[in-house]
Design an enzyme around this catalytic site. Structure first.
Site, short mmCIF file in Angstrom:
data_model
loop_
_atom_site.label_atom_id
_atom_site.label_comp_id
_atom_site.label_asym_id
_atom_site.label_seq_id
_atom_site.Cartn_x
_atom_site.Cartn_y
_atom_site.Cartn_z
N GLY A 218 65.27 14.80 37.26
CA GLY A 218 66.16 15.61 38.13
C GLY A 218 67.35 14.80 38.60
N SER A 219 67.72 15.04 39.83
CA SER A 219 68.96 14.44 40.35
C SER A 219 68.87 12.94 40.51
CB SER A 219 69.32 15.05 41.70
OG SER A 219 69.45 16.44 41.59
N THR A 220 67.66 12.37 40.51
CA THR A 220 67.60 10.91 40.60
C THR A 220 68.24 10.27 39.39
OG1 THR A 220 65.38 10.99 39.66
CG2 THR A 220 65.53 10.79 42.05
#
Lengths: 486, 594
Positions: A218-220
């Site tokens: 995801g956004s990581t």
């Protein structure tokens, strides 16, 4: 008749010479070694179990040790806090192949390692029974316990590293299992326990920190994007980058929107810092498409994606696919599509940023000792790679501190400590399955002592309402506090 | 003065005492070590065990001293040692089986069968005063042997275990008649071959450089053999049928000295093996297991998989050079560790050194048997001893070869060591018969022979010998086919000699001419090498040269004494063969009533 009798006696002699030669070959020649190593050879297991196996030690306390018992095996393996340390110790079973440190440090634990040769020779002369050596781990029990407690009933994993050396401070996977049920001496009981564990729909034997099905980061993953962007030299944290509300990559008609459909920056452009603070999707996707799949793949692999790693257990490589077209690349840039990561990998990303761009190889075994507690081996930290320059690392640190202080990472704030982090809420892509909640961070920002990555499966307690910030960040904060506090 | 005064060589009974002590030490200390290693203290019945073994050894030794004082001194201690080791290992495996909750108690049964076997061996030694007595029962032995082979097929008493019908059950005890049939058929083969020896050797057509025998001579024996093999195949005991085949071919080769027999034999084996491989799926499975034992698919196949063989190999490999130590390995992991795979158990716990020592023990037993065969003078005894010695050696070869994966497994078990009453009893009887034959082989000349005679007497005796030489030096005698003319001489010699161990009567009556003639006949008998009459009648050539010594030298010496009389005559005399082989002349035998 005497001459045929004599010839017959020669034939008999020849038959026996043949027999003796063959017996020598089988018992003492090359086939003997292969037979002794054969995994179906139960005698090897009996020999293993008949040994006084050395303990696995965490911060001076034995978490796995062997106790003499009065049965044919001689020794019983005992696990204190079995489920807590299961991902680390693995199990040691008469029936099944061992896992974890039990397996990978087996030679030291059962006393046959080359480093223990001197001890074995001494034992031969003193007549003492053969004892195994002990293995001391890098785990911080406070951090391990904190991660366990904070995960609660949720499924997920936590990995904490010391960015300066690569030492693994915490490795928790939930749900877990008690290795004691597999360490029993009744084959039928062990088999039954194994079956039950296999049939458990929650897969308790999977070590989610380094293996299993992995999770979309995801956004990581935007940290990797950011690293690539800054490393190119064309951008700084204050550079204005395109940040439309919707971005449709070339070759598709499906647009990429920001989380919650929110507007990023002023609706057209935003600074990189801002884009990271609220975790916009569109800038990272469009920049990734602009800079190309190869560049992104290269940056990801520098952080450890697609690379082999043994800690000493084998870590399943995190995946960044090759040969991406633009729409796929746009999705990959925000940690979706086929990108998959272990918490270990994302902790390594944070650790690299924390350590001025130098990624140290993670390891679990701090010290090996012989039966008389003499040190026979110490870990020497090694550099895994240098994915970014120190300048980039410093810039990214500032931006990540901003995320925690002012952005989506606010639940990870700790009084008196500057925490640098990044949230992630990864869609599963499957109808009805809640997203994975991620958070990766390091602290203190100016002198990092711990880098952590937390993933909670299927939204944990919040289910579809879950976000990395609400579910995963508090856990990371708790782990950081435990490390810094001790 | 003509002096021939051989000293009586040592019979070896005293040496046997020492060797028996050694064997008892080996057997009993193995038993003691098993107890010590497994439970930390000596087994509770150690003294009873010692007493029983020692008692058996003493009884056997005394029986030998009484009835067979010249028997081989090495065979009995070796067999006692092997038996003792087997008992210790079976006891050791019993303990492991008990601790795992499986049926045990094999050690007690093996000890009982050992006692029975020893008792029968003692009875054999005492009652069978001369191995040639067995020759009278050649035909009955054949019938009995075949009946015994067929017994397991009889519905009421026959039992089928693990797919093979080898057993009969009588009142709760099971017995393998094939083991006894082995003895009976060996007696039959020996008797038949020695009678038909000339025909089997000399008659027949030459083909491909080898002489193949006539069908009429061959037919009966091949029929009997084929029946026995067929019965075994039907009963699914291929191991024993292989053993019988080996017995048959080896005895035939020894009897006829014809390599063609070995060629035929190997061809038949090859044909049989191929046929069995193609016809019987379980034979094909055995070959699979032999060739691909470690293959996971074959390992896991059950039944007919390689699990037993591979576990045996694991055990052997775990033993290594010095073994794990009695009681400290895991032989009980192998199925039938105390019978079929006792070699693997011993190899695991005693190591390669122990296994080689045991193999050498068997080798020496077989070689002593062959030595007895070489030394004994009558053809029947030679064949009998050779057959028994070879059957023991061949059985060990097949068993150890199967366990160490040299050849496919056959289901035979180790003589003396494996748990199994019928095999143990049969092998003890075989040993008793071999001891009996070795007694005949090593018996020295009677004290009467070789006495000092005056010159006058010697001159008269030599003159008589010359007369005989003139009479018998016809072309036929040169070719050795003059047994007809010798019949009268032999019968007169027969009259002079009774069935008595020391027929020294003639030599004691020195002085009268008829007695001198008798002396001359004495010398003649030696000269011709007729061994049928060797109960003290002839000077044992062996004693001149030592046991199994060169008959050539002896015959030369005798030739020298008798001045140009051909060294020996008999149906086997071919012009080019100077050796004395001492075959019973069938005509002569008929002439001498026994």
């Amino acid at each position: 008749m005497n001459s045929p009798l004599r010839r017959l006696s020669v034939v008999v002699l020849a038959m026996f010479v043949l027999l003796m030669g063959n017996a020598t070959w089988v018992q003492y020649g090359p086939p003997a070694g292969a037979l002794n190593d054969d995994p179906r050879n139960v005698r090897t297991i009996y020999r293993e179990f008949g040994r006084d196996r050395g303990p696995i030690v965490v911060a001076g306390d034995q978490v796995a040790y062997s106790e003499p018992v009065d049965d044919p095996f001689g020794f019983q393996r005992i696990y204190t806090d079995g489920p807590l340390y299961a991902p680390v110790t693995g199990h040691f079973s008469i029936v099944f192949q061992s896992t974890g440190v039990e397996r990978y440090a087996n030679d030291v634990l059962n006393g046959t390692d080359a480093s223990l040769l001197l001890q074995r020779i001494q034992q031969l002369f003193t007549g003492g029974s053969q004892q195994g050596g002990s293995v001391e781990l890098t785990i911080d029990p406070a951090a391990q316990q904190a991660a366990w407690d904070l995960l609660g009933d949720q499924r997920g994993a936590v990995v904490a590293l010391d960015p300066r050396t690569g030492a693994i401070l915490a490795m928790v996977s939930k749900p877990s299992y008690d290795p004691s049920v597999l360490a029993g001496h009744s084959t039928s009981a062990v088999n039954q326990a194994w079956q039950e564990l296999l049939e458990d729909p929650d897969d308790p034997m999977v070590n989610r920190t380094i293996a299993g099905d992995l999770y979309p980061p995801g956004s990581t993953f935007k940290l990797v994007d950011l690293a690539m962007i800054l490393e190119s030299g064309e951008y700084t944290p204050d550079s204005e980058v395109p940040a439309p509300t919707e971005y449709t990559p070339p070759g598709t008609s499906t647009p990429i929107r920001n989380p919650g459909g929110a507007v990023c920056g002023n609706g057209t452009t935003a600074t990189l810092t801002e884009a990271l603070r609220v975790s916009c999707n569109t800038p990272f996707s469009s920049l990734a498409v602009q800079m190309g799949a190869d560049a992104l793949q290269e940056q990801a692999e520098a952080f450890g994606f697609n690379q082999d790693l043994e800690v000493p257990m084998r870590v399943t490589p995190s995946v960044f696919p090759s040969d991406l077209n633009d729409p796929q690349l746009a999705q990959s840039a925000i940690g979706q599509f086929d990108v998959r990561a272990t918490p270990m990998q994302m902790a390594m990303v944070s650790a690299a940023i924390a350590n001025d761009g130098v990624l140290m190889t993670p390891y679990l075994v701090a010290t090996e000792r012989g039966p008389n507690l003499d040190v026979t081996g110490t870990a020497e930290p090694t550099v895994f790679s240098r994915p970014i320059s120190a300048a980039t690392a410093s810039m990214m640190t500032e931006m990540m501190v901003n995320v925690v202080d002012n952005g989506t990472g606010y639940p990870a704030q700790i009084a008196g400590v500057e925490v640098a982090g990044k949230t992630g809420t990864a869609q599963s892509g499957i109808e009805g399955v809640a997203p994975s909640a991620w958070f990766t961070a390091f602290a203190p920002a100016d002198d990092p002592q711990v880098a952590v990555a937390v993933v909670v499966e299927e939204g944990g307690d919040l289910g579809n309402e879950a976000t990395g910030s609400r579910v995963a960040a508090p856990i990371a904060a708790g782990v950081i506090q435990a490390v810094l506090g001790s | 003065m003509a002096t021939v005064a051989p000293t009586r060589p040592r019979a070896g009974r005293n040496a046997e005492i020492g060797l028996l002590l050694l064997a008892l030490v080996v057997g009993v200390s193995a038993y003691a070590i098993v107890g010590l290693n497994l439970s930390g203290e000596l087994p509770p019945d150690l003294w009873r065990h010692l007493a029983l073994l020692a008692g058996m050894a003493v009884v056997l030794h005394l029986a030998l001293r009484w009835r067979a004082p010249d028997a081989d001194p090495v065979m009995l201690p070796l067999v006692i040692g092997l038996n003792g080791l087997g008992l210790a290992m079976i006891a050791r495996i019993d303990v492991s089986l008990e601790s795992r909750g499986l049926t045990a108690g094999f050690a007690g049964r093996q000890l009982t069968w050992t006692i029975i076997g020893v008792a029968l061996a003692v009875a054999t030694i005492v009652l069978l005063r001369d191995h040639r007595m067995l020759r009278r029962f050649t035909f009955s032995a054949m019938v009995a042997g075949l009946v015994l082979l067929c017994l397991p097929m009889v519905p009421v008493i026959g039992r089928e275990i693990n797919g093979a019908r080898l057993w009969i059950g009588v009142g709760g005890m099971s017995f393998q008649p094939a083991e006894l049939a082995k003895i009976l058929l060996a007696v039959f083969f020996a008797g038949y071959f020695v009678t038909r020896r000339d025909a089997l050797t000399l008659a027949g057509t030459k083909m491909l450089g080898l002489r193949f025998p006539r069908l009429s001579d061959l037919f009966p024996i091949v029929l009997i053999w084929a029946i026995s093999v067929g019965v075994l195949v039907v009963e699914r005991d291929l191991g024993t049928s292989l053993l019988f085949f080996g017995l048959f071919v080896s005895m035939l080769y020894v009897a006829t000295e014809k390599v063609s027999w070995i060629v035929i034999g190997l061809l038949l084996v090859a044909v049989g093996v191929v046929f069995a491989y193609l016809t019987f799926p379980y034979v094909a499975a055995r070959f699979d297991v032999w060739l691909h034992a470690l293959d996971p698919e074959i390992f896991n196949r059950d039944p007919g998989g390689s699990g037993q063989l591979v576990r045996g190999l694991f055990g052997l490999a775990a033993g290594g050079l010095m073994g794990t130590g009695l009681g400290q390995g895991h032989p009980d992991l192998v199925p039938y560790a105390n019978s079929d795979f006792i070699v693997a158990s011993l190899g695991e716990e005693l190591g390669l050194t122990g296994l080689l020592a045991i193999l050498i023990m068997y080798l020496v037993v077989a070689q002593r048997g062959l030595r007895a065969a070489i030394g004994v003078r009558d053809g029947f005894g030679k064949l009998l001893a050779a057959g028994f010695a070879f059957v023991i050696a061949f059985q060990v070869f097949v068993v150890v070869g199967g366990v160490t994966r040299l050849i496919p497994l056959t289901g035979l078990t180790m003589p003396f060591m494996a748990a199994g009453g019928s095999s143990l009893v049969a092998n003890w009887i075989i040993v008793a018969i071999m001891l009996r034959v070795s007694d005949a082989a090593r018996r020295p000349a009677p004290s009467g022979a070789g006495s000092v005679v005056g010159n006058e007497t010697a001159a008269i005796a030599l003159a008589d010998l010359d007369r005989h030489a003139a009479r018998t030096s016809s072309p036929r005698s040169l070719f050795g086919w003059d047994h007809v003319t010798d019949a009268e001489t032999s019968s007169s010699s027969a009259v002079a000699h009774e069935d008595d161990t020391f027929a020294s009567a003639p030599t004691e009556h020195i002085g009268t001419r008829s007695d001198l003639a008798a002396i001359a006949d004495d010398r003649l008998t030696q000269a011709r090498g007729d061994t049928d009459l060797d109960d003290g009648a002839g000077m044992s050539r062996e004693r001149l040269d030592g046991p199994g010594g060169s008959e050539r030298g002896t015959s030369e010496r005798v030739v020298g004494l008798s001045r140009d009389i051909p060294a020996a005559s008999g149906p086997d005399r071919t012009p080019s063969d100077p050796e004395v082989t001492g075959v019973i002349d069938p005509d002569e035998e008929r002439g001498t009533s026994r």
